[in-house]
Design a protein around this motif. Sequence first.
Motif, PDB file in Angstrom:
ATOM      1  N   ILE A 199       0.855  -1.187   0.000  1.00 11.53           N
ATOM      2  CA  ILE A 199       0.000   0.000   0.000  1.00 11.53           C
ATOM      3  C   ILE A 199       0.890   1.235   0.000  1.00 11.53           C
ATOM      4  CG2 ILE A 199      -1.662   1.356   1.348  1.00 11.53           C
ATOM      5  CD1 ILE A 199      -2.715  -1.337   2.427  1.00 11.53           C
ATOM      6  N   LEU A 200       0.634   2.159  -0.917  1.00 16.07           N
ATOM      7  CA  LEU A 200       1.337   3.442  -0.913  1.00 16.07           C
ATOM      8  C   LEU A 200       0.583   4.413  -0.017  1.00 16.07           C
ATOM      9  CD1 LEU A 200       2.400   3.995  -4.622  1.00 16.07           C
ATOM     10  CD2 LEU A 200       3.914   3.905  -2.650  1.00 16.07           C
ATOM     11  N   SER A 201       1.332   5.153   0.801  1.00  9.61           N
ATOM     12  CA  SER A 201       0.715   6.042   1.783  1.00  9.61           C
ATOM     13  C   SER A 201       1.183   7.477   1.596  1.00  9.61           C
ATOM     14  CB  SER A 201       1.071   5.569   3.199  1.00  9.61           C
ATOM     15  OG  SER A 201       0.442   6.376   4.169  1.00  9.61           O
ATOM     16  N   CYS A 202       0.253   8.428   1.775  1.00  7.51           N
ATOM     17  CA  CYS A 202       0.556   9.857   1.699  1.00  7.51           C
ATOM     18  C   CYS A 202       0.659  10.436   3.112  1.00  7.51           C
ATOM     19  CB  CYS A 202      -0.554  10.611   0.967  1.00  7.51           C
ATOM     20  SG  CYS A 202      -0.993   9.936  -0.633  1.00  7.51           S
ATOM     21  N   HIS A 203       1.773  11.077   3.389  1.00 11.11           N
ATOM     22  CA  HIS A 203       1.941  11.766   4.674  1.00 11.11           C
ATOM     23  C   HIS A 203       2.424  13.176   4.340  1.00 11.11           C
ATOM     24  CE1 HIS A 203       3.108  11.846   9.093  1.00 11.11           C
ATOM     25  NE2 HIS A 203       3.655  12.948   8.610  1.00 11.11           N
ATOM     26  N   CYS A 204       1.495  14.130   4.291  1.00 11.88           N
ATOM     27  CA  CYS A 204       1.811  15.470   3.792  1.00 11.88           C
ATOM     28  C   CYS A 204       1.688  16.528   4.883  1.00 11.88           C
ATOM     29  CB  CYS A 204       0.898  15.819   2.624  1.00 11.88           C
ATOM     30  SG  CYS A 204       1.065  14.671   1.228  1.00 11.88           S
ATOM     31  N   HIS A 205       2.649  17.443   4.886  1.00 11.72           N
ATOM     32  CA  HIS A 205       2.622  18.557   5.833  1.00 11.72           C
ATOM     33  C   HIS A 205       2.125  19.823   5.147  1.00 11.72           C
ATOM     34  CE1 HIS A 205       4.424  17.020   9.633  1.00 11.72           C
ATOM     35  NE2 HIS A 205       4.698  16.004   8.818  1.00 11.72           N
ATOM     36  N   ASN A 206       1.759  20.809   5.967  1.00 11.43           N
ATOM     37  CA  ASN A 206       0.960  21.933   5.478  1.00 11.43           C
ATOM     38  C   ASN A 206       1.726  23.250   5.420  1.00 11.43           C
ATOM     39  OD1 ASN A 206      -1.673  22.470   4.476  1.00 11.43           O
ATOM     40  ND2 ASN A 206      -2.138  23.629   6.332  1.00 11.43           N
ATOM     41  N   ASP A 207       3.050  23.198   5.269  1.00 12.69           N
ATOM     42  CA  ASP A 207       3.855  24.416   5.312  1.00 12.69           C
ATOM     43  C   ASP A 207       3.433  25.456   4.272  1.00 12.69           C
ATOM     44  OD1 ASP A 207       6.595  23.609   7.081  1.00 12.69           O
ATOM     45  OD2 ASP A 207       5.454  21.951   6.227  1.00 12.69           O
ATOM     46  N   LEU A 208       2.955  24.998   3.137  1.00  8.81           N
ATOM     47  CA  LEU A 208       2.472  25.919   2.099  1.00  8.81           C
ATOM     48  C   LEU A 208       0.952  25.827   1.924  1.00  8.81           C
ATOM     49  CD1 LEU A 208       5.293  25.483  -0.577  1.00  8.81           C
ATOM     50  CD2 LEU A 208       4.905  27.456   0.902  1.00  8.81           C
ATOM     51  N   GLY A 209       0.280  25.216   2.887  1.00 11.01           N
ATOM     52  CA  GLY A 209      -1.175  25.107   2.825  1.00 11.01           C
ATOM     53  C   GLY A 209      -1.674  24.081   1.832  1.00 11.01           C
ATOM     54  N   LEU A 210      -0.818  23.106   1.463  1.00  9.64           N
ATOM     55  CA  LEU A 210      -1.171  22.160   0.401  1.00  9.64           C
ATOM     56  C   LEU A 210      -1.292  20.718   0.878  1.00  9.64           C
ATOM     57  CD1 LEU A 210       1.162  23.590  -2.393  1.00  9.64           C
ATOM     58  CD2 LEU A 210      -1.336  23.730  -2.321  1.00  9.64           C
ATOM     59  N   ALA A 211      -1.288  20.491   2.180  1.00 15.42           N
ATOM     60  CA  ALA A 211      -1.288  19.120   2.693  1.00 15.42           C
ATOM     61  C   ALA A 211      -2.494  18.320   2.213  1.00 15.42           C
ATOM     62  CB  ALA A 211      -1.242  19.128   4.223  1.00 15.42           C
ATOM     63  N   THR A 212      -3.673  18.881   2.333  1.00 16.06           N
ATOM     64  CA  THR A 212      -4.877  18.168   1.910  1.00 16.06           C
ATOM     65  C   THR A 212      -4.889  17.967   0.395  1.00 16.06           C
ATOM     66  OG1 THR A 212      -6.209  18.910   3.791  1.00 16.06           O
ATOM     67  CG2 THR A 212      -7.394  18.280   1.788  1.00 16.06           C
ATOM     68  N   ALA A 213      -4.553  19.006  -0.347  1.00 16.04           N
ATOM     69  CA  ALA A 213      -4.535  18.902  -1.817  1.00 16.04           C
ATOM     70  C   ALA A 213      -3.537  17.838  -2.270  1.00 16.04           C
ATOM     71  CB  ALA A 213      -4.182  20.251  -2.436  1.00 16.04           C
ATOM     72  N   ASN A 214      -2.365  17.797  -1.642  1.00 10.27           N
ATOM     73  CA  ASN A 214      -1.357  16.809  -2.016  1.00 10.27           C
ATOM     74  C   ASN A 214      -1.813  15.391  -1.686  1.00 10.27           C
ATOM     75  OD1 ASN A 214       0.515  18.544  -3.151  1.00 10.27           O
ATOM     76  ND2 ASN A 214       1.576  18.908  -1.223  1.00 10.27           N
ATOM     77  N   SER A 215      -2.441  15.215  -0.535  1.00  8.13           N
ATOM     78  CA  SER A 215      -2.914  13.881  -0.144  1.00  8.13           C
ATOM     79  C   SER A 215      -3.983  13.371  -1.096  1.00  8.13           C
ATOM     80  CB  SER A 215      -3.455  13.913   1.295  1.00  8.13           C
ATOM     81  OG  SER A 215      -2.419  14.183   2.209  1.00  8.13           O
ATOM     82  N   ILE A 216      -4.905  14.241  -1.474  1.00  8.15           N
ATOM     83  CA  ILE A 216      -5.941  13.841  -2.428  1.00  8.15           C
ATOM     84  C   ILE A 216      -5.328  13.532  -3.791  1.00  8.15           C
ATOM     85  CG2 ILE A 216      -7.986  14.614  -3.687  1.00  8.15           C
ATOM     86  CD1 ILE A 216      -8.549  13.893  -0.772  1.00  8.15           C
ATOM     87  N   ALA A 217      -4.365  14.350  -4.212  1.00 11.10           N
ATOM     88  CA  ALA A 217      -3.691  14.099  -5.485  1.00 11.10           C
ATOM     89  C   ALA A 217      -2.984  12.750  -5.449  1.00 11.10           C
ATOM     90  CB  ALA A 217      -2.686  15.215  -5.780  1.00 11.10           C
ATOM     91  N   GLY A 218      -2.370  12.422  -4.301  1.00  8.15           N
ATOM     92  CA  GLY A 218      -1.699  11.138  -4.152  1.00  8.15           C
ATOM     93  C   GLY A 218      -2.665   9.971  -4.238  1.00  8.15           C
ATOM     94  N   ALA A 219      -3.824  10.125  -3.602  1.00 10.76           N
ATOM     95  CA  ALA A 219      -4.831   9.057  -3.635  1.00 10.76           C
ATOM     96  C   ALA A 219      -5.364   8.851  -5.050  1.00 10.76           C
ATOM     97  CB  ALA A 219      -5.975   9.383  -2.673  1.00 10.76           C
ATOM     98  N   ILE A 220      -5.595   9.931  -5.770  1.00 11.68           N
ATOM     99  CA  ILE A 220      -6.065   9.821  -7.156  1.00 11.68           C
ATOM    100  C   ILE A 220      -5.020   9.106  -8.017  1.00 11.68           C
ATOM    101  CG2 ILE A 220      -6.648  11.163  -9.218  1.00 11.68           C
ATOM    102  CD1 ILE A 220      -7.914  13.249  -7.327  1.00 11.68           C
ATOM    103  N   ALA A 221      -3.737   9.331  -7.684  1.00 11.47           N
ATOM    104  CA  ALA A 221      -2.649   8.722  -8.451  1.00 11.47           C
ATOM    105  C   ALA A 221      -2.402   7.265  -8.075  1.00 11.47           C
ATOM    106  CB  ALA A 221      -1.367   9.525  -8.276  1.00 11.47           C
ATOM    107  N   GLY A 222      -3.063   6.790  -7.016  1.00 12.39           N
ATOM    108  CA  GLY A 222      -2.923   5.374  -6.680  1.00 12.39           C
ATOM    109  C   GLY A 222      -2.580   5.038  -5.252  1.00 12.39           C
ATOM    110  N   ALA A 223      -2.281   6.035  -4.421  1.00 16.11           N
ATOM    111  CA  ALA A 223      -2.036   5.755  -3.002  1.00 16.11           C
ATOM    112  C   ALA A 223      -3.344   5.312  -2.361  1.00 16.11           C
ATOM    113  CB  ALA A 223      -1.491   6.990  -2.299  1.00 16.11           C
ATOM    114  N   ARG A 224      -3.266   4.406  -1.409  1.00 20.15           N
ATOM    115  CA  ARG A 224      -4.479   3.905  -0.762  1.00 20.15           C
ATOM    116  C   ARG A 224      -4.425   4.016   0.750  1.00 20.15           C
ATOM    117  NH1 ARG A 224      -6.159   5.044  -4.732  1.00 20.15           N
ATOM    118  NH2 ARG A 224      -7.354   3.883  -6.307  1.00 20.15           N
ATOM    119  N   GLN A 225      -3.577   4.912   1.243  1.00 20.15           N
ATOM    120  CA  GLN A 225      -3.586   5.267   2.665  1.00 20.15           C
ATOM    121  C   GLN A 225      -3.234   6.742   2.770  1.00 20.15           C
ATOM    122  OE1 GLN A 225      -1.881   2.715   5.951  1.00 20.15           O
ATOM    123  NE2 GLN A 225      -0.386   4.378   6.085  1.00 20.15           N
ATOM    124  N   ILE A 226      -3.963   7.453   3.621  1.00 18.84           N
ATOM    125  CA  ILE A 226      -3.669   8.860   3.883  1.00 18.84           C
ATOM    126  C   ILE A 226      -3.394   9.013   5.376  1.00 18.84           C
ATOM    127  CG2 ILE A 226      -4.596  11.202   3.946  1.00 18.84           C
ATOM    128  CD1 ILE A 226      -6.116  10.592   1.386  1.00 18.84           C
TER     129      ILE A 226
END
Length: 391
Positions: A199-226
């Motif tokens: 399982i590919l997992s997304c662990h994103c931090h929010n330093d530029l306010g993009l944590a949620t956007a990056n996690s969703i982008a990762g899931a769309i690309a095939g990650a299955r854990q956030i």
Amino acid sequence: MDANKVQIFDTTLRDGEQVPGCKIDAKQKLVIAERLDLLGVDIIEAGFPVSSPGDFTSVNEIAKLVKNATVCGLTRAVEKDIEVAAKALKPAVRGRIHTGIGTSESHIKYKFKTTREEVIRRAKKAVSYAKNFVDDVEFYAEDAGRTENEFLAKVCEEAIKSGATVLNIPDTTGYCLPEEYSAKIKFLKENVKGIDSVILSCHCHNDLGLATANSIAGAIAGARQIECTINGIGERAGNTALEEVVMILKQHPYLNLQTDINTKLLYDTSLMVREKMGMPVQPNKAIVGANAFAHSSGIHQDGVIKNRETYEIMNPEDVGVTESAIVLTARSGRAALAYRAKKIGYELTKIQLDKAYQTFLQFADKQKEVIDDDIHVIMKQVSRISKIAIA
């Protein structure tokens, strides 16, 4: 596992607890862990067992308490860390060791003062050693967001060969743009042997306010854990907010991705974490902020009163909020005043409303918000001055 299921890995009690000013003891951690289990999270990262005796005890007690979620303990790529985590997790119905090492040039050169070859060797050794204690081993490539993709793929491939079941691809510094993070996940999916077995997992931090956007982008690309936290708490600017990713997936069914989270518990869980950890949430916080379903503009209020969906894309009840809030200010219109007046027992005719609205504006110009007690006073004044009886 359902191919369209996105596992929710909650790290409120580990990454979230690292917030400066956070105040939480072992007893409070147990209360939050029990709620996270009820909420429906798939994995609870309970802490970093080797970091202190207190954290070891907390992880151990959470491992005893939690019945549904997998309980996870964080380690460095150090045998002692792994041994201590394994001991803490021993009572868990389902235990996971989360081990790893930094992979970016910055970490290799300045943090570890070593080579790429040595990083791969330590990664393999850590995963292999953790497999002696648990079947479920998650490997994290710290600062993967700034790691060159070819090298990251090589590290991930070796971690899989060593027995990793989950690969965590952290944007540790919150640097990536969604397109970059999505491309990184896609690259790994296409270039790592054995990637379909983990399982590919997304662990994103929010330093530029993009944590949620990056996690969703990762899931769309095939990650299955956030990996996320309640209210998005975490180091520096915080982590991906659990409530945000869950509701994004729920409100966009065409993505064909879903979680097992009971969304009706989101608001109450948010309040619990705020109280226990002493970490307030800004009023305009998405999903769980005080103003998330509040309307003060007259145009918006009129639309929401006529049909909630004109200005709300979510039903507040879906996240555990009783109803939308119509907040009376100087920007509010007649429809909002009539709506709030009706809520407390006043059925106004058009003439009565016109009279009441002029008095209301005088109140609203003097104070930021007109509350129910003010409405009673307004109605009495209008009734007395205009001789119009208002029941």
